[in-house]
Design an enzyme around this catalytic site. Structure first.
Site, PDB file in Angstrom:
ATOM      1  N   ASP A  15      34.375  24.253  46.619  1.00 44.26           N
ATOM      2  CA  ASP A  15      34.225  25.312  45.634  1.00 44.26           C
ATOM      3  C   ASP A  15      33.571  26.524  46.288  1.00 44.26           C
ATOM      4  O   ASP A  15      32.472  26.407  46.871  1.00 44.26           O
ATOM      5  CB  ASP A  15      33.357  24.842  44.459  1.00 44.26           C
TER       6      ASP A  15
ATOM      7  N   GLY B 259      32.127  29.190  45.067  1.00 45.13           N
ATOM      8  CA  GLY B 259      30.846  29.577  44.486  1.00 45.13           C
ATOM      9  C   GLY B 259      29.708  28.704  44.964  1.00 45.13           C
ATOM     10  O   GLY B 259      28.596  29.176  45.252  1.00 45.13           O
TER      11      GLY B 259
ATOM     12  N   HIS C 159      66.397  50.341  32.686  1.00 34.53           N
ATOM     13  CA  HIS C 159      65.332  51.349  32.647  1.00 34.53           C
ATOM     14  C   HIS C 159      64.375  51.125  31.486  1.00 34.53           C
ATOM     15  O   HIS C 159      63.639  52.028  31.093  1.00 34.53           O
ATOM     16  CB  HIS C 159      65.948  52.746  32.523  1.00 34.53           C
TER      17      HIS C 159
ATOM     18  N   CYS D  93      36.253  35.756  45.197  1.00 33.46           N
ATOM     19  CA  CYS D  93      34.851  35.311  45.205  1.00 33.46           C
ATOM     20  C   CYS D  93      34.062  35.998  46.310  1.00 33.46           C
ATOM     21  O   CYS D  93      32.956  36.487  46.090  1.00 33.46           O
ATOM     22  CB  CYS D  93      34.785  33.783  45.369  1.00 33.46           C
TER      23      CYS D  93
ATOM     24  N   ASP E  41      40.915  33.040  41.760  1.00 30.42           N
ATOM     25  CA  ASP E  41      41.705  34.262  41.793  1.00 30.42           C
ATOM     26  C   ASP E  41      41.544  35.047  43.085  1.00 30.42           C
ATOM     27  O   ASP E  41      41.995  36.181  43.188  1.00 30.42           O
ATOM     28  CB  ASP E  41      41.379  35.158  40.596  1.00 30.42           C
ATOM     29  N   GLY E  42      40.888  34.455  44.080  1.00 31.92           N
ATOM     30  CA  GLY E  42      40.883  35.025  45.415  1.00 31.92           C
ATOM     31  C   GLY E  42      39.885  36.122  45.685  1.00 31.92           C
ATOM     32  O   GLY E  42      39.950  36.767  46.731  1.00 31.92           O
TER      33      GLY E  42
ATOM     34  N   SER F  75      30.864  35.529  38.309  1.00 30.52           N
ATOM     35  CA  SER F  75      29.803  35.381  39.309  1.00 30.52           C
ATOM     36  C   SER F  75      28.648  36.337  39.049  1.00 30.52           C
ATOM     37  O   SER F  75      27.475  35.963  39.156  1.00 30.52           O
ATOM     38  CB  SER F  75      30.363  35.618  40.712  1.00 30.52           C
TER      39      SER F  75
ATOM     40  N   HIS G 129      68.070  54.110  40.226  1.00 23.28           N
ATOM     41  CA  HIS G 129      69.149  53.130  40.273  1.00 23.28           C
ATOM     42  C   HIS G 129      69.148  52.343  41.582  1.00 23.28           C
ATOM     43  O   HIS G 129      70.181  51.813  41.981  1.00 23.28           O
ATOM     44  CB  HIS G 129      70.509  53.818  40.095  1.00 23.28           C
TER      45      HIS G 129
ATOM     46  N   LEU H  59      28.778  26.328  41.347  1.00 22.43           N
ATOM     47  CA  LEU H  59      27.618  26.584  42.197  1.00 22.43           C
ATOM     48  C   LEU H  59      26.443  25.670  41.851  1.00 22.43           C
ATOM     49  O   LEU H  59      25.547  25.466  42.680  1.00 22.43           O
ATOM     50  CB  LEU H  59      27.207  28.050  42.114  1.00 22.43           C
TER      51      LEU H  59
END
Length: 593
Positions: free
Chosen positions: A569, A571, A65, A413, A410-411, A455, A226, A507
C-alpha cells in the site's frame, strides 16, 4: 503504429441511428422522422409544418460532431437537424424530409457549414423545396481562421462558430421575425465569428483503426473536424502558448478574417473536440479571457466553455471569437430549450473577477507565540532534524509511491505526498520548534494548504489529533510518553473518521504496529531513542505486510487481489518511510558518530 480503436457500439453502420434513438429517449422535447436508416432527422416534438407559425431553422451535416447538430434542436434554436452518416453530408432526400416536416408559411432558413458536400446537398434540397412552393433561404458559415485566404472556390471551412449562428438565428425566429430578417441576422453573425482549432490526437472512426499520423509530443494547428490533417504540425506547447497563438491567428489584422479591432465587445467559445477533459477546457478559458482583455484590448461579454462541435474522440479544442453588440447579446441570451446549449451563461461577463476573501481564522493563538524561536532548545533541535529528514524521505520515494499507486489506486499518491513534504520544508523555518504541540499543529496547516484528496485530509486529522493530545500536557516539553500518547490519539482519530483499522491495507497498518511497539518499549523502561527506532522498524514491517492484505478501504477496494499482491500500500509505505527517517535522524542527533 496504427491500432484498432475501442468503441462502445454494436454495428459501426448503425451508430448514427442508435445515437438518435438514445437522444430522443433522453430529451422528451425531441423526436425523429420515420425512415431509418436512410432518413435521419431530429426535430422538435412540438412542431408540425401544418401549424408552425414561425421561421423554421434547419442545420445539419455529417455525424460525429455531437452534440452538433441534433443536440441544438429545441425552442429558441434549431427546429430540425439533418444527420448524415459519420463525417458524410446528409442526402438530399433527408434534407427535403426535414424541410417538409417543419416548414410552415413563414419559411425556412438552412444554416450550412462551408463544405462542398453540404453546400451541394443542402443547395439541391433548397431548390427542390422552392419548386414545391416552400420559402427557403440559405446562410453558409465559414468561420475557419487557420488557412491562408483561399485562392480557389472552396473558401473557409465551417467550424464551431456555426453553433453561435444557430443560436442567433433561432432566437430571431422565436421572436417572430420574418425569414428575410432572420436570414440577415444569421448572415451578420456568420461574418463576425472566427474559429481555429488545435488537436492533440487523431480521431477514430467507428469500426476503423486509429491513424498514427500524429506522433508523441506533437499537436496539429488549424485542424478540420473530419479527421483531416491540420494546417501545421508543431511540438506540444503549454496551454498559455497555444491559446496566445490561436487568438493571434483569429484576430490577425493581416488576414482580416473577422472585423474585430481593439475596443470591440466579443463573445468567446472554447469548444472541446470530444476527448478533452472539462478541466483542460476551463484552463484554456481562464487563459483566453485575460489575453483578450489585456493583450488585444477587447471586452469579453460572454464565455461559453464545453463541447459544442466535436470530432468523435479527438483530444484538443477550438476557440471561436464573435464580435458582439447589444442585439447579438440579446439573441444569445434569449431562452432556449435546446439541450446542449449552456443555459448557465446568463448576463454580462464582468471585466475582472476578484476572489472572495478568505474569512479570518477564529483561532485564539497569539501571533507572538508562533514563529521560529531565536534559539532552539534541545527538543527544538531534535524536532527540526526529525521533520527535515521525514519530509526529505517522502520526496526521495515519490516515483515509487506513484508507481505503486498506479496499480492500487489512482496513481498520484507520490505527487500528493510530495506537495505536503515540500510545503513542510518550505515552512520549517517558521515553525515554533521549541513548542512541540504548536509545531505539530503548524505541520497540519502546511499539509492542509497544499495536499488535496484523501491523503491531505487524513494527515491533517492526524496532526490535529496529535496536537490536541500534546496540548493536554502541563509541561513545556513533550516527553517520549507524551509523544507515544499523541501517536495513539492520532491513530484513533484517523480510524474514527476514515473508518479503517488494522488490516485494511492503509497507512494505519504502518502506524498501529509502530504505536504498539513504542508503548511496549517505553513501558518496559527502554530509552526513548531506542524505542523510537524499534517502533520505526515495526512501521516498515507493517507497511510491507500490506502486500498480503485485501484492501477494505480507499480506492484499492476496487482493485483485484491479484494486482494488489504485487505492490504494498503506497500510503502505508509513505508513512513508514517518513517515520523511519525521523527515528534515524533523532538517533544520529543524539548519538553522533
Amino acid at each position: 503504429m496504427a491500432f484498432q480503436g475501442k468503441k462502445l457500439m454494436n454495428d459501426p453502420n448503425d451508430v448514427v441511428t442508435e445515437f438518435i434513438e438514445g437522444l430522443v429517449e433522453t430529451y422528451p422535447g425531441l423526436q425523429y422522422l420515420d425512415g431509418f436508416p436512410q432518413v435521419k432527422v431530429v426535430l422538435r416534438a412540438d412542431v408540425s409544418a401544418a401549424t408552425y407559425s414561425k421561421v423554421a431553422i434547419i442545420s445539419g451535416g455529417g455525424s460525429g460532431h455531437e452534440p452538433a447538430h441534433a443536440g441544438f434542436v429545441g425552442e429558441g434554436m434549431l427546429t430540425a437537424a439533418i444527420c448524415g452518416d459519420v463525417f458524410a453530408s446528409p442526402p438530399v432526400d433527408s434534407i427535403l424530409a426535414g424541410i417538409r416536416a417543419v416548414t410552415g408559411p413563414m419559411g425556412c432558413l438552412l444554416i450550412v457549414k462551408n463544405y462542398t458536400g453540404d453546400r451541394l446537398n443542402f443547395g439541391l434540397a433548397a431548390e427542390q423545396a422552392k419548386s414545391e412552393g416552400y420559402n427557403i433561404e440559405i446562410v453558409i458559415v465559414g468561420d475557419d481562421c487557420a488557412l491562408p485566404p483561399p485562392r480557389g472556390i472552396a473558401g473557409r471551412r465551417g467550424l464551431a462558430g456555426t453553433i453561435l449562428v444557430h443560436k442567433v438565428a433561432g432566437a430571431a425566429a422565436a421572436a417572430g421575425l420574418s425569414l428575410a430578417h432572420v436570414a440577415a441576422e444569421a448572415k451578420r453573425a456568420s461574418e463576425m465569428v472566427g474559429t481555429m482549432g488545435v488537436a492533440l490526437s487523431v480521431c477514430t472512426l467507428p469500426g476503423q483503426v486509429t491513424s498514427d499520423r500524429l506522433g508523441p509530443g506533437k499537436m496539429e494547428l488549424g485542424l478540420g473536424i473530419h479527421g483531416e490533417p491540420g494546417a501545421a504540425v508543431a511540438d506540444l506547447q503549454p496551454v498559455d502558448v497555444v491559446v496566445s497563438h490561436v487568438l493571434n491567428q483569429i484576430l490577425s489584422s493581416e488576414t482580416n478574417y473577422v472585423p474585430i479591432t481593439r475596443g470591440n465587445r466579443v463573445v468567446l467559445m472554447i469548444n472541446g473536440l470530444g476527448a478533452t477533459p472539462v478541466m483542460e477546457l476551463m484552463i484554456a478559458s481562464g487563459k483566453a479571457v485575460p489575453k483578450l482583455q489585456l493583450e488585444h484590448g477587447l471586452a469579453v461579454d460572454r464565455v461559453y466553455t464545453g463541447s459544442f462541435m466535436t470530432s468523435l474522440d479527438m483530444a484538443g479544442f477550438s476557440i471561436s471569437i464573435m464580435k458582439a453588440d447589444q442585439d447579438i447579446l440579446q439573441l444569445l441570451d434569449a431562452p432556449t430549450k435546446a439541450p446542449a446549449w449552456p443555459v448557465g451563461v446568463d448576463g454580462s461577463h464582468p471585466p475582472a473577477k476578484i476572489p472572495v476573501p478568505v474569512p479570518p481564522s477564529r483561532s485564539t493563538k497569539s501571533e507572538e507565540s508562533l514563529g521560529r524561536p531565536l534559539q532552539l532548545n534541545e527538543e527544538g533541535q531534535l524536532l527540526e532534524v526529525a521533520i527535515e529528514a521525514a519530509a526529505n524521505a517522502v520526496i526521495k520515494i515519490v516515483d515509487s509511491l506513484n508507481e505503486w499507486d498506479s496499480k492500487a489506486g489512482d496513481g498520484d499518491c507520490g505527487s500528493t505526498m510530495y506537495k505536503g513534504a515540500a510545503a513542510i520544508l518550505e515552512d520549517l523555518g517558521t515553525y515554533p520548534l521549541n513548542d512541540a504541540a504548536e509545531t505539530v499543529n503548524e505541520i497540519g496547516s502546511s499539509i492542509g494548504r497544499v495536499m488535496g484528496g484523501t491523503s491531505g485530509i487524513i494527515y491533517n486529522i492526524f496532526c490535529k489529533a496529535a496536537y490536541a493530545q500534546l496540548k493536554t500536557s502541563t509541561q513545556s516539553d513533550a516527553t517520549a510518553k507524551k509523544w507515544a500518547e499523541a501517536l495513539e490519539a492520532a491513530i484513533a482519530a484517523v480510524s474514527k473518521y476514515g473508518g479503517a483499522s488494522a488490516g485494511y491495507r492503509t497507512l494505519l497498518d504502518a502506524f498501529i504496529p509502530a504505536s504498539t511497539v513504542l508503548q511496549e518499549k517505553l513501558n518496559a523502561g527502554e530509552d526513548s531513542v531506542t524505542a523510537f527506532l524499534l517502533s520505526s522498524e515495526a512501521a516498515l514491517a507493517g507497511a510491507e505486510s500490506t502486500m498480503h492484505m485485501q484492501a477494505q478501504a480507499g480506492r484499492s477496494t476496487y482493485v483485484s487481489g491479484e494486482i494488489l499482491a504485487s505492490v504494498p500500500d503506497p500510503g502505508a509505505m509513505a508513512a513508514a518511510s517518513w517515520y523511519r527517517a525521523a527515528a534515524l535522524a533523532v538517533k544520529d542527533k543524539c548519538q553522533p558518530s
